[in-house]
Design a protein around this motif. Structure first.
Motif, short mmCIF file in Angstrom:
data_model
loop_
_atom_site.label_atom_id
_atom_site.label_comp_id
_atom_site.label_asym_id
_atom_site.label_seq_id
_atom_site.Cartn_x
_atom_site.Cartn_y
_atom_site.Cartn_z
N TYR A 174 0.85 -1.20 0.00
CA TYR A 174 0.00 0.00 0.00
C TYR A 174 0.89 1.25 0.00
CZ TYR A 174 -3.79 -3.11 1.77
OH TYR A 174 -4.71 -4.12 1.96
N HIS A 175 1.95 1.20 0.81
CA HIS A 175 2.85 2.36 0.89
C HIS A 175 3.48 2.64 -0.49
CE1 HIS A 175 5.88 5.17 2.23
NE2 HIS A 175 6.84 4.37 1.77
N ILE A 176 3.94 1.59 -1.16
CA ILE A 176 4.54 1.78 -2.48
C ILE A 176 3.50 2.38 -3.43
CG2 ILE A 176 5.56 0.59 -4.49
CD1 ILE A 176 6.78 -1.43 -2.50
N GLY A 177 2.27 1.85 -3.38
CA GLY A 177 1.18 2.43 -4.20
C GLY A 177 1.00 3.91 -3.91
N CYS A 234 1.50 7.18 -6.42
CA CYS A 234 0.45 8.21 -6.57
C CYS A 234 1.02 9.60 -6.30
CB CYS A 234 -0.72 7.93 -5.62
SG CYS A 234 -1.76 6.58 -6.17
N LYS A 235 1.76 9.72 -5.19
CA LYS A 235 2.28 11.02 -4.79
C LYS A 235 3.15 11.63 -5.90
CE LYS A 235 3.82 11.30 -0.39
NZ LYS A 235 4.91 11.10 0.59
N GLU A 236 4.05 10.81 -6.46
CA GLU A 236 4.94 11.29 -7.53
C GLU A 236 4.17 11.82 -8.74
OE1 GLU A 236 7.49 8.03 -8.65
OE2 GLU A 236 8.25 7.91 -6.58
N ASN A 237 2.94 11.35 -8.91
CA ASN A 237 2.16 11.74 -10.09
C ASN A 237 0.95 12.60 -9.74
OD1 ASN A 237 3.45 10.08 -12.45
ND2 ASN A 237 3.42 8.74 -10.67
N THR A 238 0.99 13.18 -8.53
CA THR A 238 -0.10 14.02 -8.02
C THR A 238 -1.48 13.39 -8.24
OG1 THR A 238 -0.15 15.33 -10.06
CG2 THR A 238 1.20 16.19 -8.26
N ILE A 239 -1.57 12.13 -7.86
CA ILE A 239 -2.85 11.41 -7.88
C ILE A 239 -3.24 11.20 -6.41
CG2 ILE A 239 -3.98 9.24 -8.51
CD1 ILE A 239 -1.59 8.88 -10.55
N PRO A 240 -4.50 11.51 -6.03
CA PRO A 240 -4.88 11.26 -4.62
C PRO A 240 -4.91 9.76 -4.34
CG PRO A 240 -6.77 12.02 -5.89
CD PRO A 240 -5.59 12.12 -6.80
N ARG A 261 -2.73 8.02 -15.55
CA ARG A 261 -3.46 6.74 -15.56
C ARG A 261 -2.50 5.57 -15.64
NH1 ARG A 261 -6.43 7.78 -19.34
NH2 ARG A 261 -5.35 6.48 -20.86
N LYS A 262 -1.42 5.76 -16.40
CA LYS A 262 -0.40 4.71 -16.51
C LYS A 262 0.22 4.42 -15.14
CE LYS A 262 3.31 4.16 -19.55
NZ LYS A 262 4.32 4.70 -20.50
N SER A 263 0.49 5.48 -14.38
CA SER A 263 1.05 5.32 -13.03
C SER A 263 0.04 4.70 -12.08
CB SER A 263 1.47 6.68 -12.46
OG SER A 263 2.36 7.31 -13.33
N LEU A 264 -1.21 5.13 -12.24
CA LEU A 264 -2.27 4.61 -11.38
C LEU A 264 -2.43 3.11 -11.60
CD1 LEU A 264 -4.39 5.55 -9.38
CD2 LEU A 264 -5.92 6.06 -11.29
N HIS A 265 -2.34 2.70 -12.84
CA HIS A 265 -2.46 1.28 -13.17
C HIS A 265 -1.31 0.49 -12.53
CE1 HIS A 265 -2.21 -2.32 -15.87
NE2 HIS A 265 -3.50 -2.31 -15.60
N LEU A 266 -0.12 1.07 -12.57
CA LEU A 266 1.04 0.44 -11.93
C LEU A 266 0.82 0.33 -10.41
CD1 LEU A 266 3.99 -0.56 -11.82
CD2 LEU A 266 4.73 1.82 -11.89
#
Lengths: 254, 254
Positions: free
Chosen positions: A174-177, A181-187, B156-161
Motif C-alpha cells: 500500500y505504501h509503495i502504491g 500516486c504522490k509522484e504523479n499528483t494522484i490522490p 493513468r499509466k502510473s495509477l495502473h502500476l
C-alpha cells in the motif's frame, strides 16, 4: 467470575484491559508495569503496581509484553499456582514452563493504541499444558470473542509468519502504491475501493482463484512497461520478484 | 438521455451493461462482440451485433476489450462523429486519435464476472480530447458512481502500476499466507479479520503511519527466525526483498 491480572501497559495490554473491563464475568484484579506514568491510564492506584514480585491472587496472569521480555518476567513473577500465559505469536509456550500451569492467549490482530478494536471478531489462538487450563482459557476467550482456535506452538509460529505476509508486507505494498500516486499528483484515496475489494474477495474466493493482472496473464508487454516506469530500484526488485512468483504459481498449470 | 454502445462482451462490458441498464437516463443502444454466444447474455438480437463496421448511432461508444485489441478495433469501427472511449488503465488515449472525438472511461476496480459490483463507490477516471466531451463523460459517470476523477494518460499509466501493487501483488501475498497455513493445517479464515483490518486502516491512517512488524522495528531475531521457517525459495526471496524495503523506508528516519 474469572479473575485476571495483566502484566504490561502497551497496546495489547490496553486493549485487553478495556475489553475485559466491559465484561460482567471478568474481574481485572491488577495491572502490572514498570512505567508508573503508563499505569495511570489503568485506573486507581490499588489496582496497579510496578512490583512484579508481589502480585495479587488471580486465576489467570497475562503477560502482554514484548517478545524478548517474556522469559525474564516469567522467571521474576511469583504466582501462587495461577495460570500464566503470554500473548505472543512468535514465542513458544515453553518459555513459561518454570510455572506448573502455563499457556498462550494470542489475539491475532494488529493493534494500534489510538484505534478502538472490536474484539468480537478477533481470532484468539489458545494453548495450555493441561486440558483443564485450555478450557479455562476458552472460557475467558469466549467472553470477548466468537472466533476461538486451538493452535499449538509450532502452528502459531507459522501463523505469525503468514500474518507478516498478509499484514506487514501488504501494508508496505500500500505504501509503495501511495508513493507512486504522490509522484504523479494522484490522490491515494482513488485506490481505497480497490484495496477494500481485494481484501473482501478472499471471504468468498481463495486467493489462488482471485488472482488477476499481468503476471497471471503472462502479459510481458505490460510487465516490461511497468518495470520501465519504476525508478526506485527497491520497488523495481519487488515488482520483479512478485511478478515472477505469480508466473511460477500459475505457470505450473500450463 | 445518454445513448451508449458497448464494444465487448467480457467482464467490464458485462458490469457496465448491467449498471447502465439500471439507469433511467442511459440507453444502451447496442452491444457489439465477435463472440455470438457471449452476445446472447446481452438481451434481444436487435440490440446486439457482431459487425463492428455497422454500428447504430450513439452518443458514446465504449471499447471494453483487452488492451491489445483497442487500436485495431479503433481502426475498424465507423462511427458518425460519436465519442469513442476505451476502459483501459494502461493504454494511452492517443490510440483512439483516428477519431475526432475520443477519450477514456476507466473504472478502477478488479472485476470478476461472477461477483456483483456496486458501481456507486468505484472511482471512474476520465479523460477526453475536448472539454465538452470531458463534460459528457462526467455526466455519464455521475449517473453510476459518486467517485469521479479527471486523470490524464500519464497519470493513468502510473495509477495502473500502483493498482498492480495494491491489488495483484497484495492478493499474491494472501496466497502465500494461505499456503503457509495449508502446510501447517491452519484454517486460512483465521487471517481474514487481520486482512480486513489492514485494508480498513488506510482509510484513517497513511500506509506509512500504519506500518508495524519486525521489519519496521528492526527486529532481526524474528526476521531470521522467519527466513529459517520458509522452505520455498521464491517466498524466502520475497520476504527478504520486502523486509529490506521496509527497513530502508524507516531506517532513513534514524
Amino acid at each position: 467470575m474469572i479473575k485476571v491480572s495483566i502484566l504490561g501497559t502497551g497496546n495489547i495490554a490496553t486493549h485487553l484491559f478495556k475489553t475485559f473491563s466491559k465484561s460482567d464475568e471478568i474481574e481485572v484484579v491488577q495491572v502490572v508495569g514498570r512505567n508508573k506514568k503508563a499505569l495511570l491510564a489503568f485506573g486507581p492506584e490499588e489496582k496497579t503496581t510496578s512490583d512484579f514480585s508481589n502480585l495479587k491472587s488471580s486465576d489467570i496472569y497475562i503477560i502482554a509484553l514484548s517478545d524478548d521480555a517474556i522469559q525474564s518476567i516469567s522467571e521474576e513473577v511469583k504466582i501462587n499456582n495461577g495460570l500464566l500465559v503470554h500473548t505472543s505469536g512468535s514465542t513458544s509456550m515453553s518459555q513459561l514452563s518454570k510455572h506448573g500451569r502455563h499457556g498462550v492467549f494470542y489475539p491475532l490482530q494488529s493493534f494500534s493504541k489510538s484505534k478502538a478494536i472490536d474484539f468480537n471478531n478477533i481470532p484468539i489462538c489458545l494453548e495450555a499444558n493441561t486440558k483443564e487450563d485450555l478450557n479455562l482459557l476458552k472460557k475467558l476467550a469466549s467472553l470477548i470473542s466468537k472466533n476461538i482456535y486451538e493452535i499449538d506452538s509450532k502452528q502459531r509460529k507459522s501463523l505469525h509468519l503468514a500474518a507478516v505476509f498478509v499484514n506487514n508486507f501488504t501494508n508496505h505494498l500500500y505504501h509503495i502504491g501511495s508513493e507512486i500516486c504522490k509522484e504523479n499528483t494522484i490522490p491515494f484515496e482513488i485506490l481505497s475501493p480497490l484495496i477494500q475489494e481485494t481484501a473482501k474477495k478472499i471471504e468468498s474466493l481463495t486467493p489462488y482463484e482471485a488472482q488477476t493482472g499481468p503476471g497471471k496473464r503472462g502479459d510481458f508487454n505490460t510487465i516490461s512497461n511497468h518495470l520501465e516506469q519504476l525508478k526506485n530500484p527497491e520497488y523495481k526488485a519487488i515488482y520483479e520478484q512478485l511478478s515472477n512468483s505469480i508466473q511460477l504459481t500459475y505457470g505450473k498449470e500450463l
